[in-house]
Design an enzyme around this catalytic site. Sequence first.
Site, PDB file in Angstrom:
ATOM      1  N   THR A 443       0.847  -1.269  -0.062  1.00 50.38           N
ATOM      2  CA  THR A 443       0.174   0.097  -0.067  1.00 50.38           C
ATOM      3  C   THR A 443       0.789   1.136  -0.092  1.00 50.38           C
ATOM      4  O   THR A 443       1.748   1.254   0.730  1.00 50.38           O
ATOM      5  CB  THR A 443      -0.995  -0.155   1.199  1.00 50.38           C
ATOM      6  OG1 THR A 443      -1.752   1.322   1.182  1.00 50.38           O
ATOM      7  CG2 THR A 443      -0.247   0.014   2.475  1.00 50.38           C
ATOM      8  N   HIS A 495       2.545 -11.662  14.191  1.00 51.16           N
ATOM      9  CA  HIS A 495       3.613 -12.161  14.771  1.00 51.16           C
ATOM     10  C   HIS A 495       3.401 -13.789  15.313  1.00 51.16           C
ATOM     11  O   HIS A 495       4.365 -14.648  15.914  1.00 51.16           O
ATOM     12  CB  HIS A 495       3.791 -11.521  16.353  1.00 51.16           C
ATOM     13  CG  HIS A 495       5.409 -11.561  16.910  1.00 51.16           C
ATOM     14  ND1 HIS A 495       6.120 -12.525  16.642  1.00 51.16           N
ATOM     15  CD2 HIS A 495       5.955 -10.573  17.550  1.00 51.16           C
ATOM     16  CE1 HIS A 495       7.300 -12.151  16.939  1.00 51.16           C
ATOM     17  NE2 HIS A 495       7.280 -10.918  17.728  1.00 51.16           N
TER      18      HIS A 495
END
Length: 524
Positions: A443, A495
């Site tokens: 993006t 994560h």
Amino acid sequence: MATEIKAPTFPESVAEGSVAAWHKKPGDRVERDELIVEIETDKVVLEVLAPEAGTLSEVTAEEGDTVQSEQVLGRIGEGKAAGGKEKDDNKNEKKTDAKADQKATAKSDAKADKPASGGKQHQVKAPTFPESIQEGTVATWHKQVGEAVKRDDVLADIETDKVVLEVVAPADGALAEIKAEEGSQVESEAVLATFTEGAGGDAAAPAEADASGGDEGVDEKVGDKILAPAARKMVAEHDLDVSKIEGTGKGGRILKEDVQRAVQAGTAKKAAAPSTAPKQAASAAPPAFEGERPEKRVPMSRLRKTIAKRLVEAQQTAAMLTTYNEVDMGAVMSLRAQYKDTFLKAHDTKLGFMGFFVKAASEALKRFPDVNASIDGSDIVYHGYQDIGVAVSTDRGLVVPVLRDTDSMKIADVEKGIVDFGKRARDGKLGIDEMQGGTFTITNGGIFGSLMSTPIINPPQTAILGMHKIQDRPMAVNGKVEIRPMMYLALSYDHRMIDGKDAVQFLVTIKELLEDPARLLLDV
């Protein structure tokens, strides 16, 4: 010798189709390239044109029959009329004129008896939605009940949580009844309205009614010119001025070949109409708010609801973390300035920055497969390919079309793909399949001036790269202070799947590839 009319060659994903409508009956005269029958598949409606001029002698597949790719649908005889006699060109023209006169008389009589006469009725249905879409919203009706429309004119827009789908007119005619008003929720293939063939003619101007109401197999006179059916179709498609086309047929009749020559030469274009953009812009301006503390409440669009839901879901389900770095864009900018003109001439597209980022990300994804993976429930899915989504901002909201197999794409292919995505996204023309899948997303908030941001992951992907504004900053280079064009990069990652070490090294790899673009060519 009879000529076979065959169904088109269907794409691999389409197994069969059904005969939707025959536009001619056995015994009817047809011209070469005239629309004769339609085949409806589960994805598109395919038009079958007459391979030769002649008379439709036989129909072997009736309306509603299921047909296979290249199946014989009917046959065309060699120029025989309904009565079976051969016709030369002069007789054909005379009979055509007589037929046109008879039809005009019949239409006049019919209009006197029935002012709003109509033919066969159709149900206008919503498109078949993909499995991932449950329902849509009727966003806009472009036509009203009784308003005359042409075949394939857009009747309504259906807004889903991913794309806007167009519903087109099944034939020339008019809407008889609208059953799903604007704002109503509809399911796949729900009936939106009823449509009547041939209705709505009284709403049009007399000249327009004469031009559009005739049989496609009959010559049409426009001014002092006579057009063959195939020629008339091409004139309408290219929006040409008939008075500027010279006919080579009998009596100056304009043939398809004459129109083709005019299109190639560019001599029959209509004069540009005076611009009405300022007036249109003024009329489209929103009404002024009144009062000292104005407010306006509007319902959230379906796309905006979906964006909000997915973003909140991503933050609630993923262990999202963001790591930052900065890249010196001097090398890329220098390379771009040196070759942009040559690149434009060679590939007919501009050389931007996104192509470098997509190629750099593709190389980094190969080196760090965890970043290219996705999470499916309790499973990890490793992808042996790189499909990179590029976020595109539109008036309706953010959409993410996907570039497939970017590792094998050239920079020119990437730039062309992004330009095409951007244009079609703003026009609402992107297909649902073009926004599904993807193993990684990029993006670019820098085009709006963002200096730094934290992008949100696009589930089920596990990472997203954020680009930002290029800004000159003082940097220490070989013990000296230099002004360099710098950009902050942000990598948000899940994560649960990606360790911090891999995320940081992935971002450093992109930085190194961009600061030394030769690495992209040498694969080092």
